[in-house]
Design a protein around this motif. Structure first.
Motif, PDB file in Angstrom:
ATOM      1  N   THR A 104       0.782  -1.256   0.118  1.00  0.00           N
ATOM      2  CA  THR A 104      -0.083  -0.052  -0.164  1.00  0.00           C
ATOM      3  C   THR A 104       0.794   1.236   0.005  1.00  0.00           C
ATOM      4  OG1 THR A 104      -0.293   0.446   2.692  1.00  0.00           O
ATOM      5  CG2 THR A 104      -1.655  -1.311   1.246  1.00  0.00           C
ATOM      6  N   LEU A 105       2.063   1.044   0.175  1.00  0.00           N
ATOM      7  CA  LEU A 105       2.964   2.368   0.294  1.00  0.00           C
ATOM      8  C   LEU A 105       2.894   3.327  -0.890  1.00  0.00           C
ATOM      9  CD1 LEU A 105       5.267   4.181   1.763  1.00  0.00           C
ATOM     10  CD2 LEU A 105       6.868   2.516   0.685  1.00  0.00           C
ATOM     11  N   LEU A 106       2.463   4.180  -1.031  1.00  0.00           N
ATOM     12  CA  LEU A 106       2.223   5.265  -2.024  1.00  0.00           C
ATOM     13  C   LEU A 106       1.270   4.644  -3.016  1.00  0.00           C
ATOM     14  CD1 LEU A 106       5.735   6.826  -2.227  1.00  0.00           C
ATOM     15  CD2 LEU A 106       3.702   8.073  -1.456  1.00  0.00           C
ATOM     16  N   HIS A 107       0.380   3.500  -2.877  1.00  0.00           N
ATOM     17  CA  HIS A 107      -0.272   2.971  -3.925  1.00  0.00           C
ATOM     18  C   HIS A 107      -1.292   3.999  -4.367  1.00  0.00           C
ATOM     19  CE1 HIS A 107      -3.199   0.161  -5.706  1.00  0.00           C
ATOM     20  NE2 HIS A 107      -2.391  -0.604  -5.667  1.00  0.00           N
ATOM     21  N   PRO A 108      -1.718   4.264  -5.627  1.00  0.00           N
ATOM     22  CA  PRO A 108      -2.508   5.241  -6.239  1.00  0.00           C
ATOM     23  C   PRO A 108      -4.055   5.098  -5.645  1.00  0.00           C
ATOM     24  CG  PRO A 108      -1.859   3.741  -7.932  1.00  0.00           C
ATOM     25  CD  PRO A 108      -0.866   3.462  -6.582  1.00  0.00           C
ATOM     26  N   TYR A 109      -4.361   3.813  -5.162  1.00  0.00           N
ATOM     27  CA  TYR A 109      -5.729   3.584  -4.699  1.00  0.00           C
ATOM     28  C   TYR A 109      -5.839   3.707  -3.330  1.00  0.00           C
ATOM     29  CZ  TYR A 109     -10.067   1.378  -3.410  1.00  0.00           C
ATOM     30  OH  TYR A 109     -11.233   0.878  -2.601  1.00  0.00           O
ATOM     31  N   PHE A 110      -4.831   3.424  -2.461  1.00  0.00           N
ATOM     32  CA  PHE A 110      -5.061   3.411  -0.860  1.00  0.00           C
ATOM     33  C   PHE A 110      -4.804   4.944  -0.528  1.00  0.00           C
ATOM     34  CE2 PHE A 110      -4.395  -1.110  -1.846  1.00  0.00           C
ATOM     35  CZ  PHE A 110      -5.515  -1.603  -1.303  1.00  0.00           C
ATOM     36  N   LYS A 111      -3.866   5.503  -1.286  1.00  0.00           N
ATOM     37  CA  LYS A 111      -3.505   6.878  -0.719  1.00  0.00           C
ATOM     38  C   LYS A 111      -3.189   6.951   0.612  1.00  0.00           C
ATOM     39  CE  LYS A 111      -6.145   9.031  -4.516  1.00  0.00           C
ATOM     40  NZ  LYS A 111      -6.673   7.836  -5.189  1.00  0.00           N
ATOM     41  N   ASP A 112      -2.371   5.949   1.125  1.00  0.00           N
ATOM     42  CA  ASP A 112      -2.053   6.098   2.684  1.00  0.00           C
ATOM     43  C   ASP A 112      -0.525   6.792   2.807  1.00  0.00           C
ATOM     44  OD1 ASP A 112      -2.096   5.154   5.718  1.00  0.00           O
ATOM     45  OD2 ASP A 112      -0.340   4.279   4.880  1.00  0.00           O
ATOM     46  N   SER A 113      -0.484   7.877   3.610  1.00  0.00           N
ATOM     47  CA  SER A 113       0.598   8.596   3.793  1.00  0.00           C
ATOM     48  C   SER A 113       1.193   8.394   5.201  1.00  0.00           C
ATOM     49  CB  SER A 113       0.229   9.968   3.621  1.00  0.00           C
ATOM     50  OG  SER A 113      -0.733  10.475   4.503  1.00  0.00           O
ATOM     51  N   SER A 114       1.093   7.320   6.077  1.00  0.00           N
ATOM     52  CA  SER A 114       1.540   7.124   7.464  1.00  0.00           C
ATOM     53  C   SER A 114       2.910   6.987   7.350  1.00  0.00           C
ATOM     54  CB  SER A 114       0.918   6.264   8.066  1.00  0.00           C
ATOM     55  OG  SER A 114       0.740   5.006   7.285  1.00  0.00           O
ATOM     56  N   THR A 115       3.382   5.964   6.627  1.00  0.00           N
ATOM     57  CA  THR A 115       4.969   5.565   6.486  1.00  0.00           C
ATOM     58  C   THR A 115       5.594   6.945   5.814  1.00  0.00           C
ATOM     59  OG1 THR A 115       4.120   3.311   5.818  1.00  0.00           O
ATOM     60  CG2 THR A 115       6.499   4.130   5.543  1.00  0.00           C
ATOM     61  N   ILE A 116       5.247   7.806   4.816  1.00  0.00           N
ATOM     62  CA  ILE A 116       5.974   8.830   4.517  1.00  0.00           C
ATOM     63  C   ILE A 116       5.930   9.988   5.427  1.00  0.00           C
ATOM     64  CG2 ILE A 116       5.853  10.864   2.829  1.00  0.00           C
ATOM     65  CD1 ILE A 116       6.896   7.958   1.813  1.00  0.00           C
ATOM     66  N   ASN A 117       4.593  10.094   6.259  1.00  0.00           N
ATOM     67  CA  ASN A 117       4.743  11.050   7.367  1.00  0.00           C
ATOM     68  C   ASN A 117       5.792  10.681   8.508  1.00  0.00           C
ATOM     69  OD1 ASN A 117       2.695  12.662   6.117  1.00  0.00           O
ATOM     70  ND2 ASN A 117       1.268  11.595   7.054  1.00  0.00           N
ATOM     71  N   PHE A 118       5.759   9.434   8.769  1.00  0.00           N
ATOM     72  CA  PHE A 118       6.830   8.888   9.646  1.00  0.00           C
ATOM     73  C   PHE A 118       8.290   9.197   9.440  1.00  0.00           C
ATOM     74  CE2 PHE A 118       9.854   5.248  11.101  1.00  0.00           C
ATOM     75  CZ  PHE A 118       9.544   5.427  12.183  1.00  0.00           C
ATOM     76  N   LEU A 119       8.577   8.656   8.014  1.00  0.00           N
ATOM     77  CA  LEU A 119      10.008   9.005   7.576  1.00  0.00           C
ATOM     78  C   LEU A 119      10.472  10.551   7.548  1.00  0.00           C
ATOM     79  CD1 LEU A 119      10.071   6.134   4.839  1.00  0.00           C
ATOM     80  CD2 LEU A 119      11.242   6.214   7.293  1.00  0.00           C
ATOM     81  N   LYS A 120       9.451  11.181   7.096  1.00  0.00           N
ATOM     82  CA  LYS A 120       9.641  12.628   7.222  1.00  0.00           C
ATOM     83  C   LYS A 120      10.072  13.460   8.456  1.00  0.00           C
ATOM     84  CE  LYS A 120       6.544  14.138   3.353  1.00  0.00           C
ATOM     85  NZ  LYS A 120       5.458  14.760   2.864  1.00  0.00           N
ATOM     86  N   GLN A 121       9.901  12.785   9.529  1.00  0.00           N
ATOM     87  CA  GLN A 121      10.277  13.122  10.871  1.00  0.00           C
ATOM     88  C   GLN A 121      11.564  12.469  11.174  1.00  0.00           C
ATOM     89  OE1 GLN A 121       7.369  11.902  13.635  1.00  0.00           O
ATOM     90  NE2 GLN A 121       5.779  12.537  12.248  1.00  0.00           N
ATOM     91  N   LYS A 122      12.203  11.889  10.335  1.00  0.00           N
ATOM     92  CA  LYS A 122      13.525  11.338  10.529  1.00  0.00           C
ATOM     93  C   LYS A 122      14.868  12.263   9.947  1.00  0.00           C
ATOM     94  CE  LYS A 122      11.286   8.429  12.913  1.00  0.00           C
ATOM     95  NZ  LYS A 122      11.428   8.623  14.840  1.00  0.00           N
ATOM     96  N   LYS A 123      15.779  12.343  10.461  1.00  0.00           N
ATOM     97  CA  LYS A 123      16.669  13.168   9.905  1.00  0.00           C
ATOM     98  C   LYS A 123      17.794  12.354   8.841  1.00  0.00           C
ATOM     99  CE  LYS A 123      20.894  16.223  10.900  1.00  0.00           C
ATOM    100  NZ  LYS A 123      21.561  16.949  11.978  1.00  0.00           N
ATOM    101  N   ASN A 124      18.203  11.340   9.373  1.00  0.00           N
ATOM    102  CA  ASN A 124      18.922  10.401   8.693  1.00  0.00           C
ATOM    103  C   ASN A 124      18.276   8.873   8.485  1.00  0.00           C
ATOM    104  OD1 ASN A 124      21.475  12.178   8.364  1.00  0.00           O
ATOM    105  ND2 ASN A 124      21.738  11.786  10.538  1.00  0.00           N
ATOM    106  N   ILE A 125      17.974   8.526   7.148  1.00  0.00           N
ATOM    107  CA  ILE A 125      17.059   7.462   6.894  1.00  0.00           C
ATOM    108  C   ILE A 125      18.333   6.339   6.239  1.00  0.00           C
ATOM    109  CG2 ILE A 125      15.372   6.155   5.698  1.00  0.00           C
ATOM    110  CD1 ILE A 125      14.001   8.968   5.889  1.00  0.00           C
ATOM    111  N   VAL A 126      18.567   5.088   6.684  1.00  0.00           N
ATOM    112  CA  VAL A 126      19.109   4.173   6.145  1.00  0.00           C
ATOM    113  C   VAL A 126      18.331   2.949   5.589  1.00  0.00           C
ATOM    114  CG1 VAL A 126      21.298   2.675   6.374  1.00  0.00           C
ATOM    115  CG2 VAL A 126      21.106   4.772   7.542  1.00  0.00           C
TER     116      VAL A 126
END
Length: 417
Positions: A104-126
């Protein structure tokens, strides 16, 4: 005494009529449009445990998308009520992330942004993708389907449904926009180059076009950077320790979409997601082996089960095994929920008197060239629920004729049991 005799006579006449109807139907299975094809049927009453009708029910058939019934049961048995979207460990000033197979991540039907919102709060992502341990395509998939919407690549960290969506209003629009400069207006036989993410669209676009893209760890990194507007680091290793889990949307919304739209991508990823819940890796065989050795250990005919969607002609299931799983679902899930997940099936018989006032079939269809199957639940006019699997393989007549014959039989059951 006369009343009792009359009642017995009536019962004998009724049973005789039913037997005549069934005998007439069975004769059809060996003549006419069925003469050269292969048909298997099983109908049971789950309450009384009676077998209403059985014909070649222990024989193996190519199930097509009826395979998704096994996928649904696997997912319902393993995955929690919300989709595990991401696994992560925070270390020093960085967060290490792994995909779970969440479709469902960025899927055009589900339009869920919870994962992206979580990652936007993180400074360094690996980003680490080493937990994906399977192939991008299922065994036996047709190679020429690589650019067709129903055959996206599988993966451990899918994004956008692993497809490019294109539509045109005043100008060309696409999602993800990352590929905008890779789209060429040209009437090409396929929508994409076989070995590169170069896409082709007709000069006049009248509808939305969906084309699978080629996935890779670098593309996952680039797509994340594009949406997050920050640099992502890729790593071949993942820190030791207990992984945290980020959850996203409810699983039923994914199940319903998979069953109603017969979405192959969702089906494949649900098997991967089930594996990730069980073993921390994304691998189809892990989930299959687990469910067959535990919940489905009593199956009398073990299936040849090679993918989650039924795209492969290598899959082989019997009507009896389909009914076995449908019966388990019937016992496990409330009918209100079950009949929401399973689609309502309408009859192709277009006469006015055959149009039901209320839905009576909640079933999953499955079609490949020369094959059509239908398995699910039938609610009779008397209020009984029957479970059935009706499988047809290797016919060369139009599928609409096969479907009509199937529905004559199913409507007979609806009206007489």
């Amino acid at each position: 005494m006369k009343k009792i005799v009359s009642l017995i006579s009536l019962l004998i006449i009724t049973v005789s009529c039913k037997n005549t109807q069934i005998a007439s139907f069975e004769k059809k299975l060996n003549t006419g449009i069925h003469k050269n094809n292969f048909t298997g049927i099983l109908v049971i009453n789950p309450t009384t445990k009676d077998t209403i009708y059985s014909y070649n029910s222990k024989k193996y058939f190519t199930p097509a998308s009826n395979t998704k019934i096994f996928t649904l049961y696997t997912a319902l048995s393993i995955i929690p009520d919300s989709i595990p979207s991401l696994k992560y460990i925070s270390k020093n000033d960085s967060v290490y992330i792994q995909g779970t197979g969440d479709p469902t991540l960025l899927h055009p039907y589900f339009k869920d942004s919870s994962t992206i919102n979580f990652l936007k709060q993180k400074k360094n992502i690996v980003l680490n993708t080493s937990n994906f341990n399977d192939s991008k395509y299922g065994p036996g998939w047709a190679w020429e389907d690589y650019a067709i919407y129903f055959s996206p690549e599988r993966g451990g960290f899918p994004m956008y449904g692993n497809t490019l969506t294109i539509h045109k209003k005043d100008s060309l629009n696409c999602m993800p926009e990352y590929f905008k400069d890779s789209i060429i207006s040209f009437n090409f036989r396929y929508g994409r180059e076989e070995h590169s993410n170069t896409f082709y669209t007709p000069s006049k676009i009248e509808d939305t076009i969906t084309i699978p893209f080629i996935t890779s760890k670098n593309l996952s990194k680039n797509l994340l950077e594009d949406i997050l507007k920050k640099q992502i680091t890729w790593s071949s290793s993942f820190p030791e320790g207990k992984k945290n889990i980020l959850y996203s949307i409810t699983t039923d919304s994914v199940y319903k979409r998979m069953m109603h739209e017969s979405d192959n991508f969702l089906a494949e990823q649900l098997m991967f997601l089930s594996s990730n819940v069980l073993t921390d890796t994304t691998n189809f065989k892990n989930a299959k082996k687990y469910i067959l050795n535990t919940n489905l250990a009593t199956l009398k005919q073990k299936p040849r089960w090679v993918d989650g969607s039924g795209l492969s002609r290598y899959n082989l299931f019997t009507p009896e095994s389909m009914v076995h799983v449908l019966n388990k679902l019937y016992k496990k899930v409330s009918t209100k929920r079950l009949y929401t997940i399973f689609p309502e099936v309408n009859s192709p018989i277009k006469t006015l008197e055959n149009v039901p006032k209320t839905p009576y079939l909640y079933a999953k269809s499955g079609s490949l060239g020369n094959n059509y199957c239908l398995s699910g639940y039938l609610v009779t006019n008397s209020g009984k629920t029957l479970i059935f699997s009706y499988m047809n393989n290797h016919f060369v007549t139009p599928s609409k004729d096969i479907k009509k014959e199937m529905h004559y039989f199913l409507e007979y059951l609806r009206d007489n049991y």
